[in-house]
Design a protein around this motif. Structure first.
Motif, mmCIF file in Angstrom:
data_model
loop_
_atom_site.group_PDB
_atom_site.id
_atom_site.type_symbol
_atom_site.label_atom_id
_atom_site.label_comp_id
_atom_site.label_asym_id
_atom_site.label_seq_id
_atom_site.Cartn_x
_atom_site.Cartn_y
_atom_site.Cartn_z
ATOM 1 N N LEU A 428 -15.941 -5.202 12.871
ATOM 2 C CA LEU A 428 -15.682 -5.720 14.211
ATOM 3 C C LEU A 428 -15.481 -4.561 15.189
ATOM 4 O O LEU A 428 -16.109 -4.500 16.253
ATOM 5 N N GLY A 429 -14.603 -3.639 14.860
ATOM 6 C CA GLY A 429 -14.321 -2.535 15.764
ATOM 7 C C GLY A 429 -15.538 -1.656 16.009
ATOM 8 O O GLY A 429 -15.829 -1.270 17.146
ATOM 9 N N ALA A 430 -16.289 -1.351 14.939
ATOM 10 C CA ALA A 430 -17.452 -0.477 15.083
ATOM 11 C C ALA A 430 -18.543 -1.135 15.922
ATOM 12 O O ALA A 430 -19.179 -0.484 16.756
ATOM 13 N N THR A 431 -18.787 -2.420 15.700
ATOM 14 C CA THR A 431 -19.840 -3.097 16.464
ATOM 15 C C THR A 431 -19.456 -3.233 17.930
ATOM 16 O O THR A 431 -20.306 -3.101 18.816
ATOM 17 N N LYS A 432 -18.188 -3.473 18.194
ATOM 18 C CA LYS A 432 -17.748 -3.570 19.585
ATOM 19 C C LYS A 432 -17.821 -2.203 20.272
ATOM 20 O O LYS A 432 -18.196 -2.111 21.447
ATOM 21 N N ARG A 433 -17.465 -1.137 19.570
ATOM 22 C CA ARG A 433 -17.555 0.194 20.173
ATOM 23 C C ARG A 433 -19.017 0.561 20.438
ATOM 24 O O ARG A 433 -19.343 1.132 21.481
ATOM 25 N N PHE A 434 -19.895 0.211 19.510
ATOM 26 C CA PHE A 434 -21.321 0.470 19.694
ATOM 27 C C PHE A 434 -21.825 -0.284 20.927
ATOM 28 O O PHE A 434 -22.574 0.276 21.740
ATOM 29 N N ALA A 435 -21.399 -1.547 21.079
ATOM 30 C CA ALA A 435 -21.824 -2.340 22.234
ATOM 31 C C ALA A 435 -21.290 -1.743 23.535
ATOM 32 O O ALA A 435 -21.992 -1.710 24.553
ATOM 33 N N GLU A 436 -20.046 -1.262 23.513
ATOM 34 C CA GLU A 436 -19.494 -0.570 24.690
ATOM 35 C C GLU A 436 -20.373 0.625 25.074
ATOM 36 O O GLU A 436 -20.701 0.824 26.249
ATOM 37 N N MET A 437 -20.738 1.412 24.072
ATOM 38 C CA MET A 437 -21.523 2.619 24.331
ATOM 39 C C MET A 437 -22.894 2.288 24.900
ATOM 40 O O MET A 437 -23.403 2.994 25.778
ATOM 41 N N TYR A 438 -23.498 1.206 24.419
ATOM 42 C CA TYR A 438 -24.802 0.821 24.965
ATOM 43 C C TYR A 438 -24.659 0.436 26.441
ATOM 44 O O TYR A 438 -25.486 0.840 27.273
ATOM 45 N N CYS A 439 -23.621 -0.327 26.751
ATOM 46 C CA CYS A 439 -23.408 -0.721 28.150
ATOM 47 C C CYS A 439 -23.154 0.507 29.028
ATOM 48 O O CYS A 439 -23.651 0.589 30.153
ATOM 49 N N GLN A 440 -22.392 1.471 28.499
ATOM 50 C CA GLN A 440 -22.130 2.696 29.262
ATOM 51 C C GLN A 440 -23.419 3.476 29.499
ATOM 52 O O GLN A 440 -23.674 3.980 30.601
ATOM 53 N N ALA A 441 -24.246 3.595 28.459
ATOM 54 C CA ALA A 441 -25.497 4.339 28.592
ATOM 55 C C ALA A 441 -26.441 3.651 29.571
ATOM 56 O O ALA A 441 -27.083 4.303 30.403
ATOM 57 N N LEU A 442 -26.522 2.318 29.475
ATOM 58 C CA LEU A 442 -27.396 1.577 30.388
ATOM 59 C C LEU A 442 -26.861 1.632 31.815
ATOM 60 O O LEU A 442 -27.633 1.723 32.778
ATOM 61 N N ASP A 443 -25.540 1.604 31.959
ATOM 62 C CA ASP A 443 -24.914 1.712 33.282
ATOM 63 C C ASP A 443 -25.312 3.036 33.950
ATOM 64 O O ASP A 443 -25.666 3.071 35.131
ATOM 65 N N ALA A 444 -25.251 4.120 33.160
ATOM 66 C CA ALA A 444 -25.619 5.438 33.696
ATOM 67 C C ALA A 444 -27.099 5.501 34.024
ATOM 68 O O ALA A 444 -27.509 6.074 35.038
ATOM 69 N N GLU A 445 -27.933 4.900 33.166
ATOM 70 C CA GLU A 445 -29.379 4.922 33.394
ATOM 71 C C GLU A 445 -29.753 4.162 34.664
ATOM 72 O O GLU A 445 -30.560 4.629 35.474
ATOM 73 N N VAL A 446 -29.141 2.999 34.858
ATOM 74 C CA VAL A 446 -29.427 2.195 36.048
ATOM 75 C C VAL A 446 -28.988 2.934 37.305
ATOM 76 O O VAL A 446 -29.689 2.946 38.322
ATOM 77 N N ALA A 447 -27.807 3.560 37.247
ATOM 78 C CA ALA A 447 -27.311 4.297 38.410
ATOM 79 C C ALA A 447 -28.218 5.475 38.751
ATOM 80 O O ALA A 447 -28.470 5.769 39.917
ATOM 81 N N GLN A 448 -28.742 6.137 37.700
ATOM 82 C CA GLN A 448 -29.600 7.301 37.907
ATOM 83 C C GLN A 448 -30.925 6.906 38.562
ATOM 84 O O GLN A 448 -31.473 7.639 39.392
ATOM 85 N N LYS A 449 -31.417 5.712 38.195
ATOM 86 C CA LYS A 449 -32.707 5.255 38.721
ATOM 87 C C LYS A 449 -32.570 4.546 40.058
ATOM 88 O O LYS A 449 -33.570 4.152 40.655
ATOM 89 N N SER A 450 -31.342 4.343 40.531
ATOM 90 C CA SER A 450 -31.135 3.642 41.797
ATOM 91 C C SER A 450 -31.730 4.454 42.942
ATOM 92 O O SER A 450 -31.601 5.669 43.006
ATOM 93 N N ASP A 451 -32.378 3.732 43.876
ATOM 94 C CA ASP A 451 -33.014 4.420 45.003
ATOM 95 C C ASP A 451 -32.069 4.646 46.171
ATOM 96 O O ASP A 451 -32.483 5.080 47.247
ATOM 97 N N GLY A 452 -30.801 4.316 45.975
ATOM 98 C CA GLY A 452 -29.828 4.511 47.052
ATOM 99 C C GLY A 452 -29.769 3.362 48.025
ATOM 100 O O GLY A 452 -28.976 3.377 48.961
ATOM 101 N N GLY A 453 -30.605 2.326 47.842
ATOM 102 C CA GLY A 453 -30.567 1.162 48.729
ATOM 103 C C GLY A 453 -29.537 0.169 48.249
ATOM 104 O O GLY A 453 -28.339 0.323 48.459
#
Length: 636
Positions: A428-453
């Motif tokens: 349970l703990g490992a899968t939840k931490r893995f899911a947290e990390m995916y959301c963090q990585a995707l959050d950073a990726e989306v922010a990086q690709k944002s056009d500023g609009g």
């Protein structure tokens, strides 16, 4: 604006009353000053009176005299009357001393004594009928409240809390009980009376007070505990045990800051006996966050998901989509939400977060602004055995929802995580931490690709511990064991956990989402709720036994069964390498994200998928240990 202009028949009667008594006050004043009312003054009075009455109508409207209900006339209403009448008296003074005397009449028309007398008469004519009507309704409601079917009730708590309940009874908001006395823990309340109800003693005098009232012909049938009687210093568990021995029903009066929709009595629950104070919630902020938004909740039929649904409806969401893979759970939450008087458009969809195509289809069609991802498998020993299901739901289910949130153009996705995700020892703990990390990585990726609009999608996780009375938690299990006569089973005498109420946890989840969407620059994608001090599970078991009016060790035993696979004695909320950030929001701290790249996450996901296909448990655990280095779980 149209509502303000619309005049009901009741409001027209109030207007007519106030204008008539205004004219009457002027006439009565001149009659009382009979020497001032000659024929010449009478003619002038008939000229001035209509204009003055019309002017008074505007003054009364400005001070909201027509909007307040006479049934609830109170000091604020009398204050408005005072201000309105003072303005009218000052207007007469200006009229008399500046316009009439020097220019028209040649002398004072009213005079100072007449104006002062007018002020007194007008105050009486406007305030008297309102107070009289308030008293009439009060006595009628009081009579109904004291009817034969009303249970004679003792109120436990300080005077301020008791008055809230007594007022609710008098107004009819709380029915079928009538207070016959108050027991207060405050020395300052002793010997006093609150709205005619006497303070009969302190909380320790429950038995003699009940016996004394019985001898005087009043059989107490119920106790109502106000918030001050549920404080640890008041020893509420002991009160409940004594009430049980006396055969008294018990209820509690919710605190006014619980954010409920109405004042009503509720059963005393274990969460009322928590030693930790609940966090002060900024409900206006939550309303501003949720109002008008389209919200989707996965796992909306579970205890956390259902409460989040309830809260976003309470705070004015325009649309709500409940996503649930259990048909009975979906039906139950939709039925519960249908009872709320809200304008939110509510719909439900059967869907499993594991089904990627279905998740994409449902979310894209709905078009949410915010997604709360509460769907998860969370029972530690079960997931240790059925580890594959934990990977499918907690990891790939979260990935599906996060990717679908991006595709649907949502503003935020909020993942519900757990304190077991830190230095995890369980699947349970490992899968939840893995899911947290995916959301963090995707959050950073989306922010990086944002056009500023347009503001980029925020993907955050909210991490907290156990929730009292949630499905599968210790409280429902203990209650079932108490009903069966015991014993209560606890894994270890030193086992401790963080606890909070479902309502408090969900409100803080919404608060975290509001912060993530705020314009304030921040670098937080994991929010951690302040759980206060951890609670020993054995202490929680003892509280529940006492809440049932029984004695631990005498009426019901507690037995220790040993720590189960994947469990640890103590939970933690932050990893050693996770720096924290204070947000200035009570009850919430952020953890600065520590994340691998999205490419690395997708590589691990591909390996996990292959391992699932071949049911290679050791390979799965190896990937989890690579992704989450502090994962200490071992494949059996």
């Amino acid at each position: 604006m149209l509502q303000q202009l619309r005049l009901s028949s009741r409001r027209l009667l109030i207007i007519a009353h106030d204008l008539l008594v205004t004219a009457a006050a002027i006439i009565v004043t001149f009659y009382l000053r009979s020497e001032a009312l000659g024929p010449e003054r009478l003619n002038w009075l008939l000229v001035i009176l209509p204009g003055f009455v019309i002017y008074a109508g505007f003054i009364y409207s400005f001070f909201d005299l027509y909007r307040s209900k006479w049934r609830f006339a109170s000091l604020p209403d009398l204050s408005n009357i005072f201000r309105a009448v003072t303005i009218l008296a000052l207007s007469l003074l200006v009229l008399d001393y500046i316009l009439v005397a020097p220019n028209l009449y040649g002398t004072f028309f009213f005079g100072k004594i007449t104006i002062i007398l007018y002020w007194l008469v007008q105050m009486f004519f406007l305030g008297g009928p309102r107070i009289a009507y308030r008293y009439f309704r009060y006595t009628r409601t009081r009579h109904h409240a004291q009817a034969a079917e009303s249970a004679s009730t003792l109120i436990l708590g300080r005077a301020a809390d008791a008055e809230v309940l007594i007022r609710a009874i008098e107004s009819g908001a709380v029915k079928k009980i009538w207070p016959v006395g108050i027991l207060s823990p405050s020395l300052a309340d002793q010997g006093q009376a609150i709205r005619g109800i006497a303070v009969l003693g302190d909380l320790d005098q429950l038995e003699p007070t009940v016996e004394d009232l019985a001898q005087r012909g009043t059989a107490v049938r119920r106790l109502v505990l106000t918030p001050s009687a549920l404080e640890p210093s008041a020893k509420p568990e002991a009160i409940l045990m004594r009430a049980r021995r006396l055969g008294l029903a018990t209820s509690r009066l919710p605190s006014l800051d619980e954010g409920g929709e109405a004042l009503r009595l509720a059963p005393v629950a274990v969460e009322d006996l928590l030693v930790r104070p609940t966090v002060k919630i900024d409900y206006q902020r939550l309303k501003s966050f949720a109002e008008g938004k389209s919200v989707a909740v996965t796992g909306g039929g579970g205890s956390i998901g259902a409460e989040i649904c309830d809260r976003v409806v309470t705070f004015g969401a325009a649309r709500l989509l409940v996503i649930e893979n259990s048909e009975p759970a979906l039906h139950a939450v939709l039925e519960r939400l249908a009872t709320k008087e809200a304008s939110t458009q509510i719909e439900g969809r059967l869907a499993d977060v594991r089904d990627r195509e279905r998740v994409f289809e449902v979310l894209e069609k709905f078009g949410p602004d915010v997604i709360f991802h509460a769907a998860a498998l969370k029972h530690v020993p079960i997931l240790e055995r059925d580890w594959q299901e934990g990977i499918k739901t907690n990891v790939f289910g979260t990935v599906n929802v996060a990717d679908a949130a991006v595709a649907a153009g949502a503003a935020a996705m909020v993942m519900i995580s757990t304190d077991k995700a830190i230095e995890p020892v369980s699947v349970l703990g490992a899968t939840k931490r893995f899911a947290e990390m995916y959301c963090q990585a995707l959050d950073a990726e989306v922010a990086q690709k944002s056009d500023g609009g347009k503001a980029p999608l925020r993907l955050i996780a909210v991490r907290f511990g156990n929730v009292l009375a949630s499905n599968g938690s210790a409280v429902p299990k203990f209650k079932a064991q108490i009903e069966a006569g015991g014993p209560l089973t606890v894994t270890h005498p030193d086992m401790v956990r963080y606890f909070m109420t479902i309502r408090e946890a969900c409100d803080l989840v919404l608060m975290s989402a509001s912060h993530a969407l705020s314009a304030t620059p921040h670098d937080a994608s994991v929010y951690v709720l302040n759980m206060g001090q951890p609670v020993k599970i054995v202490d929680l078991a003892e509280r529940l036994i006492r809440l049932a009016g029984l004695e631990p060790g005498r009426d019901i035993d507690i037995v220790f069964t040993g720590i189960r696979p994947g469990e640890r004695l103590h939970e933690i909320l932050f990893a050693r390498e996770e720096p924290t950030v204070e947000l200035g929001i009570p009850g919430i701290v952020a953890a600065k994200p520590i994340r691998p790249s999205l490419d690395a996450m997708r590589g691990w996901l591909a390996t996990l998928e292959q391992g699932l296909g071949r049911e290679e448990r050791e390979g799965i655990y190896r990937v989890l240990r690579d992704a989450v280095p502090d994962f200490r779980g071992e494949a059996a």
